[in-house]
Design a protein around this motif. Structure first.
Motif, mmCIF file in Angstrom:
data_model
loop_
_atom_site.group_PDB
_atom_site.id
_atom_site.type_symbol
_atom_site.label_atom_id
_atom_site.label_comp_id
_atom_site.label_asym_id
_atom_site.label_seq_id
_atom_site.Cartn_x
_atom_site.Cartn_y
_atom_site.Cartn_z
ATOM 1 N N GLN A 33 0.825 -1.206 0.000
ATOM 2 C CA GLN A 33 0.000 0.000 0.000
ATOM 3 C C GLN A 33 0.864 1.262 0.000
ATOM 4 O OE1 GLN A 33 -2.483 -1.037 3.403
ATOM 5 N NE2 GLN A 33 -4.255 -1.291 2.060
ATOM 6 N N GLU A 34 1.974 1.221 0.723
ATOM 7 C CA GLU A 34 2.904 2.358 0.704
ATOM 8 C C GLU A 34 3.482 2.544 -0.699
ATOM 9 O OE1 GLU A 34 5.870 1.644 3.696
ATOM 10 O OE2 GLU A 34 4.434 1.849 5.335
ATOM 11 N N ALA A 35 3.893 1.446 -1.321
ATOM 12 C CA ALA A 35 4.445 1.516 -2.676
ATOM 13 C C ALA A 35 3.378 1.996 -3.656
ATOM 14 C CB ALA A 35 4.993 0.153 -3.106
ATOM 15 N N GLU A 36 2.155 1.544 -3.478
ATOM 16 C CA GLU A 36 1.056 1.973 -4.344
ATOM 17 C C GLU A 36 0.857 3.480 -4.250
ATOM 18 O OE1 GLU A 36 -3.781 1.344 -4.832
ATOM 19 O OE2 GLU A 36 -2.757 0.479 -3.109
ATOM 20 N N SER A 37 0.872 3.999 -3.053
ATOM 21 C CA SER A 37 0.703 5.437 -2.847
ATOM 22 C C SER A 37 1.832 6.216 -3.519
ATOM 23 C CB SER A 37 0.664 5.741 -1.348
ATOM 24 O OG SER A 37 0.526 7.114 -1.121
ATOM 25 N N ALA A 38 3.049 5.713 -3.377
ATOM 26 C CA ALA A 38 4.200 6.375 -4.015
ATOM 27 C C ALA A 38 4.073 6.340 -5.537
ATOM 28 C CB ALA A 38 5.503 5.694 -3.577
ATOM 29 N N ARG A 39 3.673 5.207 -6.091
ATOM 30 C CA ARG A 39 3.531 5.095 -7.554
ATOM 31 C C ARG A 39 2.443 6.021 -8.078
ATOM 32 N NH1 ARG A 39 7.337 3.414 -6.143
ATOM 33 N NH2 ARG A 39 8.357 1.440 -6.461
ATOM 34 N N LYS A 40 1.376 6.181 -7.315
ATOM 35 C CA LYS A 40 0.311 7.098 -7.730
ATOM 36 C C LYS A 40 0.836 8.536 -7.797
ATOM 37 C CE LYS A 40 -3.715 4.523 -6.122
ATOM 38 N NZ LYS A 40 -4.836 4.501 -5.167
ATOM 39 N N SER A 41 1.606 8.940 -6.801
ATOM 40 C CA SER A 41 2.188 10.289 -6.810
ATOM 41 C C SER A 41 3.139 10.451 -7.995
ATOM 42 C CB SER A 41 2.950 10.556 -5.503
ATOM 43 O OG SER A 41 2.062 10.519 -4.418
ATOM 44 N N PHE A 83 -2.853 2.639 -11.104
ATOM 45 C CA PHE A 83 -2.021 2.056 -10.053
ATOM 46 C C PHE A 83 -2.824 1.673 -8.814
ATOM 47 C CE2 PHE A 83 0.969 4.318 -12.697
ATOM 48 C CZ PHE A 83 2.013 3.409 -12.789
ATOM 49 N N SER A 84 -4.137 1.660 -8.932
ATOM 50 C CA SER A 84 -4.980 1.280 -7.802
ATOM 51 C C SER A 84 -5.080 -0.239 -7.711
ATOM 52 C CB SER A 84 -6.383 1.864 -7.949
ATOM 53 O OG SER A 84 -6.326 3.257 -7.806
ATOM 54 N N MET A 85 -4.987 -0.724 -6.505
ATOM 55 C CA MET A 85 -5.054 -2.165 -6.281
ATOM 56 C C MET A 85 -6.187 -2.464 -5.302
ATOM 57 S SD MET A 85 -1.011 -3.108 -5.946
ATOM 58 C CE MET A 85 -1.367 -4.835 -5.839
ATOM 59 N N THR A 86 -6.700 -3.655 -5.378
ATOM 60 C CA THR A 86 -7.656 -4.117 -4.384
ATOM 61 C C THR A 86 -6.945 -5.141 -3.508
ATOM 62 O OG1 THR A 86 -8.469 -5.824 -5.875
ATOM 63 C CG2 THR A 86 -9.681 -3.742 -5.836
ATOM 64 N N TYR A 87 -7.275 -5.109 -2.246
ATOM 65 C CA TYR A 87 -6.615 -5.982 -1.283
ATOM 66 C C TYR A 87 -7.650 -6.888 -0.632
ATOM 67 C CZ TYR A 87 -2.921 -2.562 -1.859
ATOM 68 O OH TYR A 87 -1.962 -1.744 -2.393
ATOM 69 N N PRO A 88 -7.630 -8.155 -0.972
ATOM 70 C CA PRO A 88 -8.601 -9.060 -0.342
ATOM 71 C C PRO A 88 -8.249 -9.278 1.130
ATOM 72 C CG PRO A 88 -7.040 -10.304 -1.658
ATOM 73 C CD PRO A 88 -6.735 -8.839 -1.891
ATOM 74 N N ASP A 89 -9.262 -9.530 1.912
ATOM 75 C CA ASP A 89 -9.022 -9.913 3.295
ATOM 76 C C ASP A 89 -8.468 -11.329 3.289
ATOM 77 O OD1 ASP A 89 -10.062 -7.526 4.277
ATOM 78 O OD2 ASP A 89 -12.093 -8.333 4.374
ATOM 79 N N GLY A 90 -7.612 -11.602 4.221
ATOM 80 C CA GLY A 90 -7.091 -12.953 4.326
ATOM 81 C C GLY A 90 -8.187 -13.886 4.805
#
Length: 160
Positions: free
Chosen positions: A39-47, A95-102
């Protein structure tokens, strides 16, 4: 013979359920940590994507424009302002991702099959001549406690 096999199955089921619970907890924690990093990397890639989109706008509308086009009063500033106001929503979406719950924990099914009281199982070890009974309960919680001193991994059973 039946008692020995039943007690072995009881002991093995307890170990299996305990191992499953430990593994599930460990891997759920690892997934959460990994998800946070992604999620941190995703935020950086979006910026970065928004920055690249704005740079692309500046190059196309300002740097590649003819001097005569930019010379008109306010034209250069207007083009710069147009690039500055771009939000980059389209770039962010790429660059948006979905994160499934475990997966949640599953009640240990193996304990339910060996909770009968018709056979009394005892553990003994080479270090101790005193055997302690194993108590297993099939409840919603799959935590299993075996209250017996065991010096090695091999256990013998005593039939009653």
């Amino acid at each position: 013979m039946y008692e020995e096999l039943y007690c072995d199955m009881k002991k093995d089921s307890a170990v299996l359920c305990s191992t499953y619970d430990s593994c599930h907890d460990r891997e759920t924690k690892r997934y959460g940590e990994f998800k946070e990093k992604v999620q941190e990397a995703e935020s950086a890639r979006k910026s970065q994507a928004v920055a690249v989109e704005k740079i692309h706008c500046f190059v196309q509308t300002v740097l590649q424009a003819a001097d005569s086009d930019l010379a008109h009063e306010g034209e250069g500033e207007a083009r710069l302002a147009a690039c500055d106001t771009q939000t980059g929503e389209t770039a962010k979406e790429r660059f948006s991702m979905t994160y499934p719950d475990g997966p949640g924990p599953v009640a240990c099914q193996w304990l339910a099959d060996v909770t009968g009281e018709d056979v009394q199982c005892k553990l003994s070890s080479a270090a101790s001549t005193t055997a302690a009974p194993i108590t297993l309960t099939a409840a919603e919680s799959t935590t299993v406690v075996i209250d017996a001193p065991v010096a090695d991994t091999t256990a013998s059973t005593t039939s009653t």
